[in-house]
Design an enzyme around this catalytic site. Structure first.
Site, PDB file in Angstrom:
ATOM      1  N   HIS A  81      24.949  57.760  14.710  1.00  0.00           N
ATOM      2  CA  HIS A  81      26.343  57.439  14.466  1.00  0.00           C
ATOM      3  C   HIS A  81      27.092  58.714  14.783  1.00  0.00           C
ATOM      4  O   HIS A  81      27.075  59.657  13.991  1.00  0.00           O
ATOM      5  CB  HIS A  81      26.578  57.043  13.001  1.00  0.00           C
ATOM      6  CG  HIS A  81      26.487  55.569  12.792  1.00  0.00           C
ATOM      7  ND1 HIS A  81      26.848  54.964  11.626  1.00  0.00           N
ATOM      8  CD2 HIS A  81      26.105  54.573  13.629  1.00  0.00           C
ATOM      9  CE1 HIS A  81      26.670  53.660  11.746  1.00  0.00           C
ATOM     10  NE2 HIS A  81      26.218  53.397  12.940  1.00  0.00           N
ATOM     11  N   ASP A  84      34.585  60.964   9.138  1.00  0.00           N
ATOM     12  CA  ASP A  84      34.898  59.930  10.124  1.00  0.00           C
ATOM     13  C   ASP A  84      36.039  60.244  11.086  1.00  0.00           C
ATOM     14  O   ASP A  84      36.740  59.340  11.529  1.00  0.00           O
ATOM     15  CB  ASP A  84      35.197  58.620   9.389  1.00  0.00           C
ATOM     16  CG  ASP A  84      34.035  58.185   8.509  1.00  0.00           C
ATOM     17  OD1 ASP A  84      32.972  57.880   9.065  1.00  0.00           O
ATOM     18  OD2 ASP A  84      34.180  58.197   7.270  1.00  0.00           O
ATOM     19  N   LYS A 107      23.160  59.262   3.779  1.00  0.00           N
ATOM     20  CA  LYS A 107      24.421  59.965   3.566  1.00  0.00           C
ATOM     21  C   LYS A 107      24.221  61.025   2.493  1.00  0.00           C
ATOM     22  O   LYS A 107      23.305  60.924   1.672  1.00  0.00           O
ATOM     23  CB  LYS A 107      25.504  58.962   3.136  1.00  0.00           C
ATOM     24  CG  LYS A 107      26.922  59.503   3.220  1.00  0.00           C
ATOM     25  CD  LYS A 107      27.946  58.389   3.138  1.00  0.00           C
ATOM     26  CE  LYS A 107      29.362  58.945   3.216  1.00  0.00           C
ATOM     27  NZ  LYS A 107      30.378  57.907   3.340  1.00  0.00           N
ATOM     28  N   TRP A 165      23.547  50.517   5.939  1.00  0.00           N
ATOM     29  CA  TRP A 165      24.083  51.636   5.169  1.00  0.00           C
ATOM     30  C   TRP A 165      24.615  51.059   3.856  1.00  0.00           C
ATOM     31  O   TRP A 165      25.354  50.082   3.865  1.00  0.00           O
ATOM     32  CB  TRP A 165      25.226  52.363   5.893  1.00  0.00           C
ATOM     33  CG  TRP A 165      25.862  53.344   4.959  1.00  0.00           C
ATOM     34  CD1 TRP A 165      25.357  54.551   4.575  1.00  0.00           C
ATOM     35  CD2 TRP A 165      27.093  53.176   4.223  1.00  0.00           C
ATOM     36  NE1 TRP A 165      26.181  55.140   3.647  1.00  0.00           N
ATOM     37  CE2 TRP A 165      27.247  54.323   3.412  1.00  0.00           C
ATOM     38  CE3 TRP A 165      28.050  52.168   4.165  1.00  0.00           C
ATOM     39  CZ2 TRP A 165      28.343  54.489   2.562  1.00  0.00           C
ATOM     40  CZ3 TRP A 165      29.138  52.328   3.313  1.00  0.00           C
ATOM     41  CH2 TRP A 165      29.285  53.484   2.533  1.00  0.00           C
ATOM     42  N   ASP A 171      35.884  64.440   4.685  1.00  0.00           N
ATOM     43  CA  ASP A 171      35.836  63.211   5.473  1.00  0.00           C
ATOM     44  C   ASP A 171      34.747  63.294   6.533  1.00  0.00           C
ATOM     45  O   ASP A 171      34.505  64.350   7.095  1.00  0.00           O
ATOM     46  CB  ASP A 171      37.183  62.951   6.152  1.00  0.00           C
ATOM     47  CG  ASP A 171      37.133  61.672   6.969  1.00  0.00           C
ATOM     48  OD1 ASP A 171      36.824  60.622   6.390  1.00  0.00           O
ATOM     49  OD2 ASP A 171      37.356  61.727   8.192  1.00  0.00           O
ATOM     50  N   GLU A 221      20.528  54.089   7.419  1.00  0.00           N
ATOM     51  CA  GLU A 221      21.438  55.241   7.554  1.00  0.00           C
ATOM     52  C   GLU A 221      21.627  55.985   6.241  1.00  0.00           C
ATOM     53  O   GLU A 221      22.044  55.420   5.242  1.00  0.00           O
ATOM     54  CB  GLU A 221      22.793  54.748   8.071  1.00  0.00           C
ATOM     55  CG  GLU A 221      23.834  55.852   8.213  1.00  0.00           C
ATOM     56  CD  GLU A 221      25.198  55.334   8.665  1.00  0.00           C
ATOM     57  OE1 GLU A 221      25.357  54.106   8.834  1.00  0.00           O
ATOM     58  OE2 GLU A 221      26.103  56.172   8.832  1.00  0.00           O
ATOM     59  N   ASP A 260      30.976  56.172  15.231  1.00  0.00           N
ATOM     60  CA  ASP A 260      31.437  55.811  13.892  1.00  0.00           C
ATOM     61  C   ASP A 260      32.550  56.738  13.437  1.00  0.00           C
ATOM     62  O   ASP A 260      32.301  57.779  12.843  1.00  0.00           O
ATOM     63  CB  ASP A 260      30.259  55.852  12.900  1.00  0.00           C
ATOM     64  CG  ASP A 260      30.644  55.306  11.524  1.00  0.00           C
ATOM     65  OD1 ASP A 260      31.737  54.730  11.409  1.00  0.00           O
ATOM     66  OD2 ASP A 260      29.855  55.463  10.574  1.00  0.00           O
ATOM     67  N   ASP A 288      23.949  59.930  10.977  1.00  0.00           N
ATOM     68  CA  ASP A 288      25.400  59.973  11.156  1.00  0.00           C
ATOM     69  C   ASP A 288      25.813  61.443  11.107  1.00  0.00           C
ATOM     70  O   ASP A 288      25.522  62.149  10.136  1.00  0.00           O
ATOM     71  CB  ASP A 288      26.081  59.165  10.040  1.00  0.00           C
ATOM     72  CG  ASP A 288      27.590  59.066  10.237  1.00  0.00           C
ATOM     73  OD1 ASP A 288      28.229  60.115  10.452  1.00  0.00           O
ATOM     74  OD2 ASP A 288      28.139  57.949  10.167  1.00  0.00           O
TER      75      ASP A 288
HETATM   76  C1  RNT Z   1      29.592  55.132   5.948  1.00  0.00           C
HETATM   77  C2  RNT Z   1      28.685  54.973   7.110  1.00  0.00           C
HETATM   78  C3  RNT Z   1      28.754  53.643   7.785  1.00  0.00           C
HETATM   79  C4  RNT Z   1      30.173  53.135   7.971  1.00  0.00           C
HETATM   80  C5  RNT Z   1      30.312  51.988   8.926  1.00  0.00           C
HETATM   81  C6  RNT Z   1      31.580  51.250   8.728  1.00  0.00           C
HETATM   82  O1  RNT Z   1      29.612  56.385   5.459  1.00  0.00           O
HETATM   83  O2  RNT Z   1      28.894  55.989   8.041  1.00  0.00           O
HETATM   84  O3  RNT Z   1      28.066  53.686   8.976  1.00  0.00           O
HETATM   85  O4  RNT Z   1      31.035  54.136   8.391  1.00  0.00           O
HETATM   86  O5  RNT Z   1      29.202  51.207   8.919  1.00  0.00           O
HETATM   87 ZN    ZN Z   2      27.840  55.826   9.909  1.00  0.00          ZN
END
Ligand code: RNT
Ligand code: ZN
Length: 426
Positions: A293, A303, A235, A192, A301, A233, A333, A266
Protein backbone atom coordinates in the site's frame (compact mmCIF):
# COMPACT_ATOMS: atom_id res chain seq x y z
CA UNK A 1 -3.23 27.12 -19.53
CA UNK A 2 -0.29 24.97 -18.62
CA UNK A 3 2.49 24.50 -21.13
CA UNK A 4 1.73 22.13 -24.01
CA UNK A 5 4.64 19.99 -25.16
CA UNK A 6 5.54 19.77 -28.82
CA UNK A 7 5.58 16.21 -30.11
CA UNK A 8 8.81 16.80 -32.04
CA UNK A 9 10.63 18.07 -28.96
CA UNK A 10 9.52 15.06 -26.94
CA UNK A 11 10.74 12.70 -29.68
CA UNK A 12 14.08 14.49 -30.06
CA UNK A 13 14.69 14.48 -26.31
CA UNK A 14 13.80 10.83 -26.15
CA UNK A 15 16.24 9.94 -28.90
CA UNK A 16 19.16 11.57 -27.15
CA UNK A 17 18.17 10.00 -23.81
CA UNK A 18 17.89 6.64 -25.54
CA UNK A 19 21.41 6.98 -26.87
CA UNK A 20 22.81 7.92 -23.48
CA UNK A 21 21.05 5.08 -21.64
CA UNK A 22 22.12 2.74 -24.43
CA UNK A 23 25.77 3.60 -23.75
CA UNK A 24 25.16 2.62 -20.12
CA UNK A 25 23.69 -0.71 -21.20
CA UNK A 26 20.00 0.15 -20.74
CA UNK A 27 17.53 -0.41 -23.56
CA UNK A 28 14.92 2.33 -23.13
CA UNK A 29 12.50 0.86 -25.70
CA UNK A 30 12.47 -2.41 -23.74
CA UNK A 31 11.92 -0.48 -20.50
CA UNK A 32 8.95 1.37 -22.00
CA UNK A 33 7.43 -1.92 -23.05
CA UNK A 34 7.91 -3.38 -19.57
CA UNK A 35 6.40 -0.28 -17.97
CA UNK A 36 3.37 -0.41 -20.24
CA UNK A 37 2.58 -3.89 -18.88
CA UNK A 38 3.05 -2.98 -15.24
CA UNK A 39 -0.18 -2.50 -13.27
CA UNK A 40 -0.82 -0.10 -10.42
CA UNK A 41 -3.88 -0.82 -8.31
CA UNK A 42 -5.74 2.49 -8.01
CA UNK A 43 -7.93 2.84 -4.95
CA UNK A 44 -11.51 3.97 -5.47
CA UNK A 45 -11.65 5.55 -2.00
CA UNK A 46 -9.64 8.65 -2.97
CA UNK A 47 -12.69 9.78 -4.96
CA UNK A 48 -15.20 10.07 -2.11
CA UNK A 49 -13.14 10.48 1.07
CA UNK A 50 -13.61 6.78 1.99
CA UNK A 51 -17.37 7.38 2.41
CA UNK A 52 -18.53 4.29 0.49
CA UNK A 53 -21.80 3.68 -1.35
CA UNK A 54 -23.74 1.61 1.17
CA UNK A 55 -27.27 2.40 2.27
CA UNK A 56 -26.55 3.23 5.87
CA UNK A 57 -28.73 2.27 8.78
CA UNK A 58 -27.31 4.86 11.12
CA UNK A 59 -24.35 7.18 11.56
CA UNK A 60 -20.99 5.64 10.80
CA UNK A 61 -17.86 5.47 12.83
CA UNK A 62 -14.40 5.86 11.41
CA UNK A 63 -12.12 3.11 12.67
CA UNK A 64 -9.24 5.50 13.06
CA UNK A 65 -8.96 6.58 9.44
CA UNK A 66 -10.35 9.73 7.92
CA UNK A 67 -9.90 12.05 5.00
CA UNK A 68 -9.54 15.66 6.06
CA UNK A 69 -10.60 18.64 3.94
CA UNK A 70 -13.76 19.75 2.20
CA UNK A 71 -12.77 20.55 -1.37
CA UNK A 72 -15.92 20.68 -3.50
CA UNK A 73 -16.92 17.91 -5.91
CA UNK A 74 -16.83 14.72 -3.88
CA UNK A 75 -18.39 11.80 -5.80
CA UNK A 76 -21.82 11.06 -4.26
CA UNK A 77 -22.69 7.79 -5.96
CA UNK A 78 -21.23 4.97 -8.01
CA UNK A 79 -21.84 6.67 -11.35
CA UNK A 80 -19.97 9.80 -10.28
CA UNK A 81 -17.18 7.84 -8.68
CA UNK A 82 -16.63 5.72 -11.78
CA UNK A 83 -16.79 8.77 -14.04
CA UNK A 84 -14.20 10.58 -11.90
CA UNK A 85 -11.96 7.56 -11.78
CA UNK A 86 -12.23 7.05 -15.51
CA UNK A 87 -11.33 10.68 -16.10
CA UNK A 88 -8.33 10.40 -13.78
CA UNK A 89 -7.21 7.19 -15.47
CA UNK A 90 -7.34 8.87 -18.85
CA UNK A 91 -4.58 11.20 -17.62
CA UNK A 92 -2.25 8.48 -16.34
CA UNK A 93 0.00 6.43 -18.64
CA UNK A 94 0.12 2.64 -18.27
CA UNK A 95 -2.33 0.12 -16.89
CA UNK A 96 -4.37 0.49 -13.74
CA UNK A 97 -6.41 -1.98 -11.75
CA UNK A 98 -9.33 -0.75 -9.65
CA UNK A 99 -9.12 -1.32 -5.91
CA UNK A 100 -12.54 -1.59 -4.25
CA UNK A 101 -13.75 -1.87 -0.68
CA UNK A 102 -16.79 -3.90 0.30
CA UNK A 103 -18.41 -0.61 1.36
CA UNK A 104 -18.64 0.30 -2.33
CA UNK A 105 -21.42 -2.22 -2.89
CA UNK A 106 -24.41 -0.94 -4.88
CA UNK A 107 -27.66 -2.43 -3.64
CA UNK A 108 -30.33 -0.42 -5.47
CA UNK A 109 -31.58 1.45 -2.46
CA UNK A 110 -32.01 -1.67 -0.31
CA UNK A 111 -30.09 -2.10 2.92
CA UNK A 112 -27.82 -5.12 2.71
CA UNK A 113 -25.84 -6.04 5.79
CA UNK A 114 -22.09 -6.53 5.32
CA UNK A 115 -22.27 -10.23 6.02
CA UNK A 116 -24.85 -10.65 3.27
CA UNK A 117 -22.97 -9.03 0.42
CA UNK A 118 -22.91 -10.93 -2.85
CA UNK A 119 -21.02 -10.63 -6.15
CA UNK A 120 -24.12 -9.10 -7.78
CA UNK A 121 -23.78 -6.05 -5.54
CA UNK A 122 -20.64 -5.25 -7.50
CA UNK A 123 -22.13 -5.89 -10.92
CA UNK A 124 -21.76 -2.26 -12.02
CA UNK A 125 -18.10 -2.22 -11.03
CA UNK A 126 -17.44 -5.51 -12.81
CA UNK A 127 -19.12 -4.40 -16.03
CA UNK A 128 -17.29 -1.10 -15.88
CA UNK A 129 -13.95 -2.87 -15.35
CA UNK A 130 -14.68 -5.08 -18.35
CA UNK A 131 -15.50 -2.09 -20.50
CA UNK A 132 -12.25 -0.43 -19.47
CA UNK A 133 -10.27 -3.64 -19.64
CA UNK A 134 -8.93 -3.35 -16.09
CA UNK A 135 -8.60 -5.84 -13.26
CA UNK A 136 -10.21 -5.40 -9.84
CA UNK A 137 -8.79 -5.79 -6.33
CA UNK A 138 -10.93 -6.02 -3.22
CA UNK A 139 -10.92 -5.25 0.51
CA UNK A 140 -13.20 -6.41 3.27
CA UNK A 141 -14.47 -3.34 5.15
CA UNK A 142 -14.09 -3.63 8.91
CA UNK A 143 -14.64 0.05 9.74
CA UNK A 144 -17.43 2.65 9.55
CA UNK A 145 -19.98 0.24 10.92
CA UNK A 146 -21.85 -0.04 14.26
CA UNK A 147 -20.41 -3.55 14.79
CA UNK A 148 -16.95 -1.92 14.86
CA UNK A 149 -17.87 0.64 17.51
CA UNK A 150 -16.15 -1.19 20.36
CA UNK A 151 -12.85 -0.80 18.53
CA UNK A 152 -12.58 -4.54 17.99
CA UNK A 153 -13.77 -6.67 15.07
CA UNK A 154 -12.10 -9.99 14.22
CA UNK A 155 -10.22 -9.93 17.52
CA UNK A 156 -13.26 -9.08 19.65
CA UNK A 157 -13.93 -11.12 22.76
CA UNK A 158 -17.64 -10.79 21.93
CA UNK A 159 -18.60 -13.87 19.94
CA UNK A 160 -21.45 -12.07 18.16
CA UNK A 161 -19.21 -9.29 16.94
CA UNK A 162 -16.41 -11.62 15.92
CA UNK A 163 -18.67 -13.96 14.03
CA UNK A 164 -20.36 -11.14 12.21
CA UNK A 165 -17.00 -9.99 10.87
CA UNK A 166 -15.89 -13.52 10.04
CA UNK A 167 -19.04 -13.88 7.94
CA UNK A 168 -18.29 -10.53 6.31
CA UNK A 169 -14.76 -11.55 5.34
CA UNK A 170 -16.00 -14.89 4.02
CA UNK A 171 -18.59 -13.09 1.91
CA UNK A 172 -15.91 -10.74 0.61
CA UNK A 173 -13.58 -13.56 -0.34
CA UNK A 174 -16.39 -15.22 -2.25
CA UNK A 175 -17.05 -11.95 -4.06
CA UNK A 176 -13.35 -11.47 -4.80
CA UNK A 177 -12.99 -15.01 -6.15
CA UNK A 178 -16.08 -14.59 -8.32
CA UNK A 179 -14.75 -11.33 -9.76
CA UNK A 180 -11.31 -12.87 -10.35
CA UNK A 181 -12.84 -15.77 -12.18
CA UNK A 182 -15.10 -13.55 -14.29
CA UNK A 183 -12.35 -11.11 -15.23
CA UNK A 184 -9.68 -13.76 -15.72
CA UNK A 185 -7.26 -11.90 -13.46
CA UNK A 186 -6.69 -12.79 -9.79
CA UNK A 187 -8.24 -10.33 -7.35
CA UNK A 188 -5.99 -9.33 -4.47
CA UNK A 189 -8.18 -9.50 -1.37
CA UNK A 190 -6.79 -7.51 1.54
CA UNK A 191 -7.72 -7.61 5.19
CA UNK A 192 -7.07 -4.60 7.36
CA UNK A 193 -8.84 -4.30 10.72
CA UNK A 194 -8.83 -1.27 13.02
CA UNK A 195 -8.66 -3.36 16.21
CA UNK A 196 -6.73 -1.88 19.07
CA UNK A 197 -6.99 0.39 22.05
CA UNK A 198 -6.35 3.97 22.98
CA UNK A 199 -4.63 3.08 26.21
CA UNK A 200 -2.56 0.27 27.58
CA UNK A 201 -4.30 -3.09 27.50
CA UNK A 202 -3.71 -5.54 30.31
CA UNK A 203 -3.90 -8.48 27.96
CA UNK A 204 -2.25 -8.00 24.61
CA UNK A 205 -2.03 -11.69 23.84
CA UNK A 206 -5.70 -12.55 24.12
CA UNK A 207 -6.84 -10.45 21.14
CA UNK A 208 -3.96 -11.71 19.03
CA UNK A 209 -4.88 -15.30 19.64
CA UNK A 210 -8.49 -14.54 18.82
CA UNK A 211 -7.44 -12.75 15.63
CA UNK A 212 -5.30 -15.72 14.61
CA UNK A 213 -8.24 -18.06 15.05
CA UNK A 214 -10.68 -15.76 13.24
CA UNK A 215 -8.32 -15.50 10.27
CA UNK A 216 -7.86 -19.26 10.23
CA UNK A 217 -11.62 -19.66 10.09
CA UNK A 218 -11.95 -17.12 7.26
CA UNK A 219 -9.15 -18.68 5.25
CA UNK A 220 -10.32 -22.24 5.78
CA UNK A 221 -12.42 -21.78 2.65
CA UNK A 222 -10.06 -22.52 -0.23
CA UNK A 223 -10.16 -20.82 -3.61
CA UNK A 224 -8.17 -21.07 -6.80
CA UNK A 225 -5.13 -18.78 -6.64
CA UNK A 226 -5.90 -17.72 -10.20
CA UNK A 227 -9.04 -16.08 -8.85
CA UNK A 228 -8.07 -14.63 -5.46
CA UNK A 229 -4.85 -13.88 -3.59
CA UNK A 230 -5.27 -13.05 0.11
CA UNK A 231 -3.27 -10.45 2.01
CA UNK A 232 -3.13 -9.16 5.59
CA UNK A 233 -2.18 -5.55 6.41
CA UNK A 234 -0.48 -4.44 9.61
CA UNK A 235 -0.43 -1.06 11.30
CA UNK A 236 1.49 0.61 14.08
CA UNK A 237 -1.21 2.86 15.49
CA UNK A 238 -4.36 4.71 14.53
CA UNK A 239 -6.56 7.41 15.98
CA UNK A 240 -8.09 5.72 19.01
CA UNK A 241 -5.64 2.83 18.86
CA UNK A 242 -2.54 4.69 19.95
CA UNK A 243 -1.32 2.26 22.58
CA UNK A 244 -2.10 -1.07 21.03
CA UNK A 245 -2.88 -2.43 17.57
CA UNK A 246 -3.76 -6.10 17.50
CA UNK A 247 -2.67 -6.62 13.88
CA UNK A 248 0.90 -5.39 14.23
CA UNK A 249 3.69 -6.04 11.73
CA UNK A 250 5.16 -8.88 13.75
CA UNK A 251 1.74 -10.47 14.17
CA UNK A 252 1.05 -10.54 10.46
CA UNK A 253 4.59 -11.54 9.50
CA UNK A 254 4.16 -14.60 11.67
CA UNK A 255 0.68 -15.21 10.39
CA UNK A 256 1.50 -14.79 6.71
CA UNK A 257 4.60 -16.94 6.81
CA UNK A 258 2.87 -19.83 8.53
CA UNK A 259 -0.37 -19.62 6.52
CA UNK A 260 0.93 -18.87 3.05
CA UNK A 261 -0.92 -15.59 2.54
CA UNK A 262 0.62 -12.31 1.43
CA UNK A 263 1.88 -9.63 3.75
CA UNK A 264 0.67 -6.14 2.91
CA UNK A 265 3.13 -3.40 3.77
CA UNK A 266 1.55 0.04 3.98
CA UNK A 267 4.26 2.70 3.74
CA UNK A 268 2.45 4.84 6.30
CA UNK A 269 2.09 2.14 8.95
CA UNK A 270 5.54 2.15 10.51
CA UNK A 271 7.60 4.40 12.74
CA UNK A 272 8.17 7.78 11.09
CA UNK A 273 11.77 7.06 10.07
CA UNK A 274 11.15 3.43 9.18
CA UNK A 275 10.87 2.87 5.42
CA UNK A 276 9.34 -0.22 3.86
CA UNK A 277 11.84 -0.54 0.99
CA UNK A 278 14.33 -2.59 3.00
CA UNK A 279 11.60 -5.02 4.02
CA UNK A 280 10.86 -6.10 0.45
CA UNK A 281 13.86 -8.38 -0.06
CA UNK A 282 13.42 -9.93 3.38
CA UNK A 283 9.82 -10.84 2.72
CA UNK A 284 10.49 -12.06 -0.81
CA UNK A 285 13.16 -14.40 0.57
CA UNK A 286 10.38 -16.35 2.26
CA UNK A 287 7.22 -15.46 0.40
CA UNK A 288 6.32 -15.76 -3.26
CA UNK A 289 4.41 -12.48 -3.39
CA UNK A 290 3.94 -9.21 -1.57
CA UNK A 291 1.28 -6.50 -1.52
CA UNK A 292 2.22 -2.86 -1.06
CA UNK A 293 0.00 0.00 0.00
CA UNK A 294 2.00 2.90 -1.24
CA UNK A 295 1.14 5.87 0.88
CA UNK A 296 2.91 8.76 2.64
CA UNK A 297 3.01 9.26 6.34
CA UNK A 298 3.13 12.82 7.68
CA UNK A 299 3.38 12.98 11.49
CA UNK A 300 0.22 11.22 12.73
CA UNK A 301 -1.36 10.76 9.31
CA UNK A 302 -0.46 7.83 7.12
CA UNK A 303 -2.43 8.73 4.02
CA UNK A 304 -1.01 11.77 2.22
CA UNK A 305 -0.73 11.78 -1.60
CA UNK A 306 2.53 10.09 -2.57
CA UNK A 307 5.41 12.19 -3.82
CA UNK A 308 8.32 11.28 -6.05
CA UNK A 309 10.58 11.28 -3.01
CA UNK A 310 13.31 9.01 -1.68
CA UNK A 311 10.82 6.73 0.06
CA UNK A 312 8.93 6.01 -3.14
CA UNK A 313 12.07 5.75 -5.26
CA UNK A 314 13.65 3.28 -2.85
CA UNK A 315 10.56 1.08 -2.96
CA UNK A 316 10.62 0.99 -6.77
CA UNK A 317 14.40 0.46 -6.80
CA UNK A 318 14.12 -2.51 -4.46
CA UNK A 319 11.41 -4.12 -6.58
CA UNK A 320 13.65 -3.73 -9.61
CA UNK A 321 16.85 -4.80 -7.90
CA UNK A 322 15.06 -7.92 -6.57
CA UNK A 323 13.84 -8.55 -10.11
CA UNK A 324 10.37 -8.85 -8.58
CA UNK A 325 8.14 -6.72 -10.77
CA UNK A 326 5.82 -9.72 -11.17
CA UNK A 327 5.87 -10.70 -7.49
CA UNK A 328 4.93 -7.36 -5.97
CA UNK A 329 1.37 -6.06 -6.16
CA UNK A 330 1.60 -2.30 -6.21
CA UNK A 331 -1.46 -0.78 -4.56
CA UNK A 332 -2.04 2.86 -3.69
CA UNK A 333 -3.54 4.03 -0.43
CA UNK A 334 -3.95 7.73 0.17
CA UNK A 335 -6.91 10.03 0.49
CA UNK A 336 -6.89 13.78 0.49
CA UNK A 337 -10.11 15.79 0.58
CA UNK A 338 -8.39 19.17 0.73
CA UNK A 339 -7.48 19.34 -2.97
CA UNK A 340 -9.25 18.34 -6.18
CA UNK A 341 -9.62 14.58 -5.70
CA UNK A 342 -8.72 13.77 -9.30
CA UNK A 343 -5.56 15.85 -8.93
CA UNK A 344 -4.68 13.71 -5.91
CA UNK A 345 -5.27 10.47 -7.84
CA UNK A 346 -3.40 11.56 -10.95
CA UNK A 347 -0.45 13.07 -9.07
CA UNK A 348 0.02 9.99 -6.91
CA UNK A 349 -0.50 7.42 -9.63
CA UNK A 350 1.73 9.21 -12.14
CA UNK A 351 4.37 9.32 -9.41
CA UNK A 352 4.04 5.59 -8.84
CA UNK A 353 4.60 4.99 -12.56
CA UNK A 354 7.50 7.46 -12.65
CA UNK A 355 9.22 5.75 -9.75
CA UNK A 356 9.00 2.39 -11.48
CA UNK A 357 10.27 3.91 -14.71
CA UNK A 358 13.27 5.46 -12.96
CA UNK A 359 14.02 2.15 -11.29
CA UNK A 360 13.78 0.21 -14.56
CA UNK A 361 16.12 2.70 -16.21
CA UNK A 362 18.79 2.13 -13.57
CA UNK A 363 21.95 0.46 -14.92
CA UNK A 364 21.94 -1.80 -11.86
CA UNK A 365 24.66 -4.00 -13.37
CA UNK A 366 27.15 -1.12 -13.08
CA UNK A 367 26.38 -0.76 -9.38
CA UNK A 368 26.72 -4.51 -8.87
CA UNK A 369 30.03 -4.61 -10.73
CA UNK A 370 31.46 -1.90 -8.51
CA UNK A 371 30.17 -3.76 -5.46
CA UNK A 372 31.73 -7.04 -6.59
CA UNK A 373 35.06 -5.32 -7.19
CA UNK A 374 34.87 -3.91 -3.71
CA UNK A 375 34.91 -0.37 -5.10
CA UNK A 376 32.41 0.99 -2.65
CA UNK A 377 33.36 4.57 -3.39
CA UNK A 378 32.57 3.97 -7.05
CA UNK A 379 29.25 2.38 -6.09
CA UNK A 380 28.29 5.40 -4.01
CA UNK A 381 29.45 7.91 -6.61
CA UNK A 382 27.64 6.04 -9.40
CA UNK A 383 24.39 6.00 -7.47
CA UNK A 384 24.65 9.77 -7.15
CA UNK A 385 25.56 10.35 -10.79
CA UNK A 386 22.65 8.20 -11.95
CA UNK A 387 20.25 10.55 -10.20
CA UNK A 388 20.63 13.17 -12.93
CA UNK A 389 20.20 10.92 -15.95
CA UNK A 390 17.47 12.25 -18.28
CA UNK A 391 14.64 9.97 -17.16
CA UNK A 392 12.21 12.88 -17.66
CA UNK A 393 12.68 12.61 -21.43
CA UNK A 394 11.81 8.92 -21.30
CA UNK A 395 8.78 9.67 -19.13
CA UNK A 396 7.51 12.27 -21.59
CA UNK A 397 7.88 9.80 -24.44
CA UNK A 398 5.95 7.21 -22.42
CA UNK A 399 3.09 9.69 -21.91
CA UNK A 400 3.12 10.58 -25.60
CA UNK A 401 3.07 6.90 -26.67
CA UNK A 402 0.29 6.14 -24.22
CA UNK A 403 -1.76 9.04 -25.51
CA UNK A 404 -1.98 10.90 -22.20
CA UNK A 405 -0.90 14.49 -21.51
CA UNK A 406 2.82 15.22 -21.21
CA UNK A 407 4.13 17.23 -18.22
CA UNK A 408 1.61 19.34 -16.34
CA UNK A 409 -0.71 19.56 -19.35
CA UNK A 410 -3.16 17.26 -17.60
CA UNK A 411 -4.01 20.03 -15.15
CA UNK A 412 -5.82 21.78 -17.99
CA UNK A 413 -8.09 18.75 -18.34
CA UNK A 414 -8.72 18.69 -14.59
CA UNK A 415 -9.66 22.35 -14.57
CA UNK A 416 -12.14 21.81 -17.37
CA UNK A 417 -13.63 18.75 -15.63
CA UNK A 418 -13.88 20.65 -12.37
CA UNK A 419 -15.78 23.50 -14.00
CA UNK A 420 -18.06 21.30 -16.10
CA UNK A 421 -18.70 18.44 -13.69
CA UNK A 422 -17.40 18.70 -10.14
CA UNK A 423 -18.62 22.20 -9.30
CA UNK A 424 -22.17 21.24 -10.30
CA UNK A 425 -22.36 18.81 -7.42
CA UNK A 426 -23.96 20.14 -4.27
C1 RNT B 1 -5.88 1.86 7.10
C2 RNT B 1 -5.31 0.99 6.04
C3 RNT B 1 -6.29 0.55 5.00
C4 RNT B 1 -7.21 1.66 4.54
C5 RNT B 1 -7.97 1.36 3.28
C6 RNT B 1 -9.16 2.23 3.12
O1 RNT B 1 -4.94 2.36 7.93
O2 RNT B 1 -4.22 1.61 5.43
O3 RNT B 1 -5.62 -0.03 3.95
O4 RNT B 1 -6.54 2.86 4.35
O5 RNT B 1 -8.23 0.04 3.16
ZN1 ZN C 1 -3.38 0.62 3.71
Amino acid sequence: MYHLYKKDTVEQDYNSAKELYGELGVDTDAVLKQLSEFQVSMHCWQGDDVAGLEEKKEGVSGGGIMATGNYPGRARNGEELRADMEKAMSLIPGKQRVNLHASYAETDGAFVERDELRPEHFRKWIDWAKKNNTGIDFNSTFFAHPMADSGFTLSSTDKNVREFWIRHAKACREIAAAIGSELGSPVVHNIWIPDGSKDLPADRMLHRQILRDSLDEILSVKYDRNHIIDAVESKLFGIGSEAYVVGSHEFYMGYAMTRDVMVCLDAGHFHPTEGIADKISSILTFSEELLLHVSRGVRWDSDHVILLNDDLLSIAQEIKRCNALDRVHFGLDFFDASINRLTAWVTGTRNAMKSVLIALLEPTHLLREAEERGSLGDRLALMEELKTLPFGSVWNKFCLDQDVPVGAEWLNDIKEYEEKVLLNRE
